[in-house]
Every structure is written in structure tokens, then in C-alpha cells.
Design a protein around this motif. Structure first.
Motif, PDB file in Angstrom:
ATOM      1  N   ALA A  35       0.850  -1.197   0.000  1.00 51.80           N
ATOM      2  CA  ALA A  35       0.000   0.000   0.000  1.00 51.80           C
ATOM      3  C   ALA A  35       0.882   1.241   0.000  1.00 51.80           C
ATOM      4  O   ALA A  35       1.953   1.260   0.604  1.00 51.80           O
ATOM      5  CB  ALA A  35      -0.898   0.004   1.235  1.00 51.80           C
ATOM      6  N   ASN A  36       0.451   2.263  -0.720  1.00 50.17           N
ATOM      7  CA  ASN A  36       1.199   3.524  -0.746  1.00 50.17           C
ATOM      8  C   ASN A  36       0.279   4.634  -1.205  1.00 50.17           C
ATOM      9  O   ASN A  36      -0.753   4.389  -1.808  1.00 50.17           O
ATOM     10  CB  ASN A  36       2.441   3.413  -1.642  1.00 50.17           C
ATOM     11  CG  ASN A  36       2.105   3.246  -3.103  1.00 50.17           C
ATOM     12  OD1 ASN A  36       1.898   4.219  -3.806  1.00 50.17           O
ATOM     13  ND2 ASN A  36       2.029   1.997  -3.563  1.00 50.17           N
ATOM     14  N   SER A  37       0.686   5.855  -0.894  1.00 47.64           N
ATOM     15  CA  SER A  37      -0.118   7.006  -1.287  1.00 47.64           C
ATOM     16  C   SER A  37       0.780   8.132  -1.779  1.00 47.64           C
ATOM     17  O   SER A  37       0.764   8.474  -2.943  1.00 47.64           O
ATOM     18  CB  SER A  37      -0.977   7.470  -0.106  1.00 47.64           C
ATOM     19  OG  SER A  37      -1.807   8.527  -0.485  1.00 47.64           O
ATOM     20  N   CYS A  43       3.110   9.816   4.448  1.00 42.21           N
ATOM     21  CA  CYS A  43       1.800   9.299   4.851  1.00 42.21           C
ATOM     22  C   CYS A  43       1.829   8.037   5.715  1.00 42.21           C
ATOM     23  O   CYS A  43       0.849   7.743   6.366  1.00 42.21           O
ATOM     24  CB  CYS A  43       0.937   9.047   3.616  1.00 42.21           C
ATOM     25  SG  CYS A  43       1.467   7.626   2.639  1.00 42.21           S
ATOM     26  N   ASP A  45       1.583   4.981   4.721  1.00 35.88           N
ATOM     27  CA  ASP A  45       0.842   3.860   4.132  1.00 35.88           C
ATOM     28  C   ASP A  45       1.750   2.684   3.764  1.00 35.88           C
ATOM     29  O   ASP A  45       1.332   1.537   3.829  1.00 35.88           O
ATOM     30  CB  ASP A  45       0.076   4.299   2.879  1.00 35.88           C
ATOM     31  CG  ASP A  45      -1.153   5.126   3.189  1.00 35.88           C
ATOM     32  OD1 ASP A  45      -1.503   5.267   4.376  1.00 35.88           O
ATOM     33  OD2 ASP A  45      -1.759   5.646   2.232  1.00 35.88           O
ATOM     34  N   CYS A  46       2.977   2.960   3.388  1.00 40.01           N
ATOM     35  CA  CYS A  46       3.880   1.923   2.883  1.00 40.01           C
ATOM     36  C   CYS A  46       4.810   1.349   3.945  1.00 40.01           C
ATOM     37  O   CYS A  46       5.761   0.649   3.618  1.00 40.01           O
ATOM     38  CB  CYS A  46       4.706   2.468   1.721  1.00 40.01           C
ATOM     39  SG  CYS A  46       5.879   3.747   2.223  1.00 40.01           S
ATOM     40  N   TYR A  73       9.566   3.275   5.941  1.00 36.19           N
ATOM     41  CA  TYR A  73       8.638   3.646   4.882  1.00 36.19           C
ATOM     42  C   TYR A  73       9.298   3.185   3.586  1.00 36.19           C
ATOM     43  O   TYR A  73      10.312   3.731   3.168  1.00 36.19           O
ATOM     44  CB  TYR A  73       8.387   5.152   4.853  1.00 36.19           C
ATOM     45  CG  TYR A  73       7.590   5.712   6.006  1.00 36.19           C
ATOM     46  CD1 TYR A  73       7.006   4.892   6.955  1.00 36.19           C
ATOM     47  CD2 TYR A  73       7.402   7.068   6.128  1.00 36.19           C
ATOM     48  CE1 TYR A  73       6.267   5.410   8.002  1.00 36.19           C
ATOM     49  CE2 TYR A  73       6.661   7.609   7.169  1.00 36.19           C
ATOM     50  CZ  TYR A  73       6.095   6.775   8.105  1.00 36.19           C
ATOM     51  OH  TYR A  73       5.365   7.301   9.138  1.00 36.19           O
TER      52      TYR A  73
END
Length: 87
Positions: A35-37, A43, A45-46, A73
Motif C-alpha cells: 500500500a502507498n499514497s 503518509c 501507508d507503505c 517507509y
């Protein structure tokens, strides 16, 4: 340039890195979905557990509490040794 061995422990996929690509980019090239943004280290997410030495990008804003727990990250770190990534 040195090649590093990267083992993605959840998927069982193994890859190599010359240290120029982020861990997220290496995962994507090998069909691993993380997952990443933002892709810039903002963020979280990663984030993934990482064992081994990495270079953390200057823009990366990982919280110290995550680092103490072994997280990185993946979008903003590059291999500087052989790694195991929980992904």
C-alpha cells in the motif's frame, strides 16, 4: 556497485537491488503490492518491518517510534545491506 539481496518474507519473493531504487519500487517491479499514497515518506501507508541496513531519504518523515519497532517507509528507503522486508 554492490548488489543486495532482498527477501520479501510475506510473499516469499526474493530480489536484488543495486541500491538505486526504493524498496517500494523493487517490490512493484517484482509484482509485490505494498500500500502507498504519497511516495515521498509522509503518509506512512507503505510502512513495513525491515531487517538490515537502509539509507533513509531526506524527505522521509518516519516517526521515531516506528523506527524503534523496526519499521521503514518503503517508498523512501534504499538498501545498504541484504534485507528482509515483511511484505
Amino acid at each position: 556497485m554492490t548488489d543486495y539481496h532482498i527477501k520479501f518474507t510475506t510473499s516469499g519473493i526474493e530480489a536484488t537491488s543495486d541500491g538505486t531504487l526504493s524498496i517500494l519500487e523493487i517490490a512493484e517491479l517484482n509484482g509485490i503490492k505494498i500500500a502507498n499514497s504519497c511516495r515521498e515518506g509522509w503518509c506512512s501507508d507503505c510502512k513495513a518491518i525491515c531487517r538490515g541496513e537502509v539509507e533513509v531519504g531526506k524527505k522521509c518523515r518516519i516517526e521515531e517510534s516506528y523506527r524503534k519497532e523496526g519499521y521503514v517507509y518503503t517508498c523512501c528507503v534504499k538498501a545498504r545491506s541484504d534485507l528482509e522486508i515483511e511484505a
